[in-house]
Scaffold this motif. Sequence first.
Motif, PDB file in Angstrom:
ATOM      1  N   ILE A 137       0.841  -1.202   0.000  1.00 18.84           N
ATOM      2  CA  ILE A 137       0.000   0.000   0.000  1.00 18.84           C
ATOM      3  C   ILE A 137       0.874   1.250   0.000  1.00 18.84           C
ATOM      4  CG2 ILE A 137      -1.607   1.350   1.402  1.00 18.84           C
ATOM      5  CD1 ILE A 137      -2.899  -1.332   2.193  1.00 18.84           C
ATOM      6  N   SER A 138       1.931   1.232   0.811  1.00 15.63           N
ATOM      7  CA  SER A 138       2.802   2.413   0.842  1.00 15.63           C
ATOM      8  C   SER A 138       3.519   2.599  -0.493  1.00 15.63           C
ATOM      9  CB  SER A 138       3.819   2.302   1.977  1.00 15.63           C
ATOM     10  OG  SER A 138       4.687   1.229   1.754  1.00 15.63           O
ATOM     11  N   LYS A 139       3.920   1.498  -1.146  1.00 13.55           N
ATOM     12  CA  LYS A 139       4.531   1.601  -2.471  1.00 13.55           C
ATOM     13  C   LYS A 139       3.529   2.164  -3.476  1.00 13.55           C
ATOM     14  CE  LYS A 139       7.818  -2.188  -2.061  1.00 13.55           C
ATOM     15  NZ  LYS A 139       8.163  -3.534  -2.532  1.00 13.55           N
ATOM     16  N   TRP A 140       2.302   1.705  -3.371  1.00 18.83           N
ATOM     17  CA  TRP A 140       1.261   2.171  -4.279  1.00 18.83           C
ATOM     18  C   TRP A 140       1.051   3.668  -4.131  1.00 18.83           C
ATOM     19  CZ3 TRP A 140      -3.649   4.029  -2.780  1.00 18.83           C
ATOM     20  CH2 TRP A 140      -4.509   4.280  -3.846  1.00 18.83           C
ATOM     21  N   ARG A 141       1.043   4.129  -2.893  1.00 14.91           N
ATOM     22  CA  ARG A 141       0.830   5.553  -2.657  1.00 14.91           C
ATOM     23  C   ARG A 141       1.983   6.394  -3.187  1.00 14.91           C
ATOM     24  NH1 ARG A 141      -1.712   5.554   3.413  1.00 14.91           N
ATOM     25  NH2 ARG A 141      -3.777   4.867   2.801  1.00 14.91           N
TER      26      ARG A 141
END
Length: 109
Positions: free
Chosen positions: A52-56
């Motif tokens: 999720i953090s990579k996606w953001r």
Amino acid sequence: MVKTDEHMLKVKKQLIEQSAKVEEAEIRRKKALQVERKIEDDKRNKDALESISKWRKNPSLQKDREKEEELLSFSSAREKKGGVGRFCKREERKIQRRLSSKICQENCG
């Protein structure tokens, strides 16, 4: 052949000890499984948070994020009007799950 009471008490004591050992082994095995499952769950949660953090942080996926935000704003506007029924909410949850699964597949895969 007749057995004495002393001999029968020894046999009974041995059986009780054996059953206690078996129960202790089962308890240890169950605890080990619980610990293993907890470790796996923690790892899965950590991986999900990382994805999720990579996606953001990934700018190429910002368009998907904007689409999702538009969808959420549209649904919240409809809720304020009172026009969202049980069917619409179900559809909205399906769309949110699809978006999140696509994102996780792109980042994890």
